[in-house]
Design a protein around this motif. Structure first.
Motif, short mmCIF file in Angstrom:
data_model
loop_
_atom_site.label_atom_id
_atom_site.label_comp_id
_atom_site.label_asym_id
_atom_site.label_seq_id
_atom_site.Cartn_x
_atom_site.Cartn_y
_atom_site.Cartn_z
N ALA A 42 0.84 -1.20 0.00
CA ALA A 42 0.00 0.00 0.00
C ALA A 42 0.87 1.26 0.00
CB ALA A 42 -0.93 0.00 1.21
N LEU A 43 1.95 1.25 0.78
CA LEU A 43 2.85 2.40 0.82
C LEU A 43 3.50 2.61 -0.55
CD1 LEU A 43 4.24 4.68 2.32
CD2 LEU A 43 5.98 3.03 3.06
N ALA A 44 3.96 1.54 -1.17
CA ALA A 44 4.58 1.64 -2.49
C ALA A 44 3.57 2.19 -3.51
CB ALA A 44 5.12 0.28 -2.93
N ALA A 45 2.33 1.71 -3.45
CA ALA A 45 1.30 2.18 -4.38
C ALA A 45 0.96 3.64 -4.13
CB ALA A 45 0.05 1.31 -4.27
N LEU A 46 0.91 4.02 -2.85
CA LEU A 46 0.62 5.41 -2.50
C LEU A 46 1.71 6.34 -3.04
CD1 LEU A 46 -0.99 7.53 -0.80
CD2 LEU A 46 0.52 6.94 1.08
N LEU A 47 2.96 5.97 -2.83
CA LEU A 47 4.07 6.83 -3.26
C LEU A 47 4.21 6.93 -4.77
CD1 LEU A 47 6.73 5.86 -0.56
CD2 LEU A 47 5.28 7.91 -0.65
N SER A 48 3.71 5.94 -5.48
CA SER A 48 3.82 6.00 -6.95
C SER A 48 2.49 6.38 -7.62
CB SER A 48 4.29 4.64 -7.48
OG SER A 48 3.33 3.63 -7.22
N HIS A 49 1.46 6.65 -6.84
CA HIS A 49 0.15 6.98 -7.39
C HIS A 49 0.22 8.29 -8.19
CE1 HIS A 49 -4.14 7.71 -7.70
NE2 HIS A 49 -4.34 6.46 -7.26
N PRO A 50 -0.32 8.34 -9.40
CA PRO A 50 -0.23 9.55 -10.22
C PRO A 50 -1.01 10.75 -9.66
CG PRO A 50 -1.62 7.91 -11.28
CD PRO A 50 -1.01 7.24 -10.08
N GLN A 51 -1.98 10.51 -8.78
CA GLN A 51 -2.78 11.62 -8.24
C GLN A 51 -2.37 12.01 -6.82
OE1 GLN A 51 -6.64 9.72 -9.12
NE2 GLN A 51 -7.11 11.65 -10.16
N ARG A 52 -1.27 11.49 -6.35
CA ARG A 52 -0.84 11.80 -4.98
C ARG A 52 -0.47 13.27 -4.87
NH1 ARG A 52 5.24 9.88 -3.56
NH2 ARG A 52 5.48 11.92 -2.63
N GLN A 53 -0.68 13.81 -3.70
CA GLN A 53 -0.29 15.20 -3.40
C GLN A 53 0.52 15.19 -2.11
OE1 GLN A 53 -0.87 18.33 -4.78
NE2 GLN A 53 -1.65 17.29 -6.58
N ASP A 54 1.67 15.83 -2.16
CA ASP A 54 2.44 16.04 -0.94
C ASP A 54 1.94 17.31 -0.29
OD1 ASP A 54 4.03 13.81 -1.54
OD2 ASP A 54 5.50 15.02 -2.60
N VAL A 55 1.64 17.24 1.00
CA VAL A 55 1.15 18.41 1.73
C VAL A 55 1.94 18.58 3.02
CG1 VAL A 55 -1.20 18.23 0.80
CG2 VAL A 55 -0.66 17.15 2.97
N ARG A 56 2.05 19.83 3.41
CA ARG A 56 2.61 20.15 4.73
C ARG A 56 1.47 20.71 5.56
NH1 ARG A 56 6.08 23.66 3.50
NH2 ARG A 56 7.85 22.25 3.33
N LEU A 57 1.28 20.16 6.73
CA LEU A 57 0.24 20.61 7.64
C LEU A 57 0.90 21.34 8.81
CD1 LEU A 57 -1.64 17.19 7.82
CD2 LEU A 57 -2.12 19.09 6.27
N ALA A 58 0.40 22.49 9.14
CA ALA A 58 0.81 23.21 10.34
C ALA A 58 -0.45 23.43 11.16
CB ALA A 58 1.47 24.54 9.98
N VAL A 59 -0.43 22.95 12.39
CA VAL A 59 -1.61 23.03 13.25
C VAL A 59 -1.20 23.59 14.60
CG1 VAL A 59 -3.33 21.66 14.49
CG2 VAL A 59 -2.81 21.13 12.12
N GLY A 60 -1.93 24.60 15.05
CA GLY A 60 -1.69 25.18 16.36
C GLY A 60 -2.97 25.22 17.17
N VAL A 61 -2.82 25.05 18.47
CA VAL A 61 -3.97 25.06 19.38
C VAL A 61 -3.56 25.81 20.64
CG1 VAL A 61 -5.52 23.61 20.75
CG2 VAL A 61 -4.76 22.82 18.52
N LEU A 62 -4.46 26.64 21.14
CA LEU A 62 -4.22 27.30 22.42
C LEU A 62 -4.89 26.50 23.53
CD1 LEU A 62 -4.64 31.10 21.64
CD2 LEU A 62 -2.54 29.76 21.90
N ARG A 63 -4.29 26.57 24.69
CA ARG A 63 -4.80 25.83 25.85
C ARG A 63 -6.26 26.20 26.13
NH1 ARG A 63 -1.96 23.09 29.64
NH2 ARG A 63 0.04 23.96 29.00
N ASP A 64 -6.63 27.44 25.89
CA ASP A 64 -7.99 27.87 26.19
C ASP A 64 -8.95 27.74 25.01
OD1 ASP A 64 -6.73 29.86 24.80
OD2 ASP A 64 -7.08 31.43 26.28
N GLY A 65 -8.57 26.96 23.97
CA GLY A 65 -9.56 26.61 22.97
C GLY A 65 -9.33 26.83 21.51
#
Length: 194
Positions: A135-158
Motif C-alpha cells: 500500500a505504501l509503495a502504491a501510495l508513493l507511486s500513485h499519479p494523483q498523490r499530493q504532498d502536503v505540509r500541515l501546520a496546526v496550532g492550538v491554544l490551551r484555552d480553545g
C-alpha cells in the motif's frame, strides 16, 4: 405584519478571544512559513506557544533575542505569541505516539506541530493493496498523490488554526488556512495541553 431583517450586530475584534484567535493564526502562519523556507521532506517539528508579554516578564533577557517588531507587537497586545521550537524530541514510532507522549507546563499557552503527508483524492484509497508495504509503495507511486505540509496550532484555552501547503502549489499565497482544516490533528495537538 412585516418584519425587517435584524441588522448585523457589531463584532468586537478587540476582545481577548478575538485577539487570541488572531495571534494564534499569525503564529501558525509564521511557523509554516519558517518551516517552508527549509524545503520539503522535513521531519515532524513541534513548537511551544507562549504569550510573549508573559515570557518577557518571566525572562527579561529574552527581549535581547527578539526582533524590534516582535517586541512592539507584544507590547501592544498581551495575546501576542512567540513560538519556541522543541529540540531533542523523544523517539516515537509515529506522530500519534510522539504527541501522546508530550505534556506542557502551565507556562506554555499552546502548541503547534508541522508534518508532511501524502494524500490521495477521495476514492483513490479504495484501490490500494491491503498489505501495508504494498500500500505504501502504491501510495508513493500513485499519479494523483499530493504532498502536503500541515501546520496546526492550538491554544490551551480553545482556539485552533491550521495552514496547509501543497508541493504542487508551493507559494505563500497558495497556503490554505482555517480553524478546523485538519480536525484529527487539531484534537491530537489539543490533547497534549490537557
Amino acid at each position: 405584519m412585516s418584519t425587517s431583517p435584524t441588522p448585523p450586530q457589531p463584532t468586537d475584534d478587540s476582545s481577548s478571544d478575538a485577539r487570541a484567535r488572531r495571534a494564534l493564526a499569525d503564529a501558525v502562519r509564521e511557523i509554516e512559513h519558517h518551516v517552508a523556507s527549509a524545503g520539503w521532506d522535513a521531519p515532524v517539528r513541534v513548537f511551544a506557544l507562549v504569550r510573549t508579554q508573559a515570557a518577557l516578564e518571566a525572562e527579561p533577557g529574552l527581549a535581547g533575542q527578539l526582533d524590534a517588531q516582535v517586541l512592539a507587537a507584544a507590547r501592544a497586545d498581551d495575546q501576542h505569541l512567540t513560538s519556541v521550537e522543541q529540540e531533542g524530541l523523544p523517539s516515537a514510532d509515529d506522530l500519534e505516539h510522539l504527541l501522546g507522549g508530550l505534556t506542557w507546563p502551565p507556562t506554555v499557552h499552546g502548541a503547534a506541530v508541522t508534518v508532511e503527508r501524502v494524500v490521495l483524492p477521495p476514492g483513490a484509497e479504495e484501490d490500494l493493496p491491503t498489505d501495508p508495504e504494498a500500500a505504501l509503495a502504491a501510495l508513493l507511486s500513485h499519479p494523483q498523490r499530493q504532498d502536503v505540509r500541515l501546520a496546526v496550532g492550538v491554544l490551551r484555552d480553545g482556539p485552533s488554526w491550521c495552514a496547509v501547503r501543497t508541493r504542487a502549489h508551493d507559494s505563500d499565497d497558495a497556503v490554505g488556512q482555517g480553524p478546523d482544516l485538519v480536525p484529527g490533528l487539531v484534537e491530537a495537538v489539543r490533547a497534549t495541553l490537557a
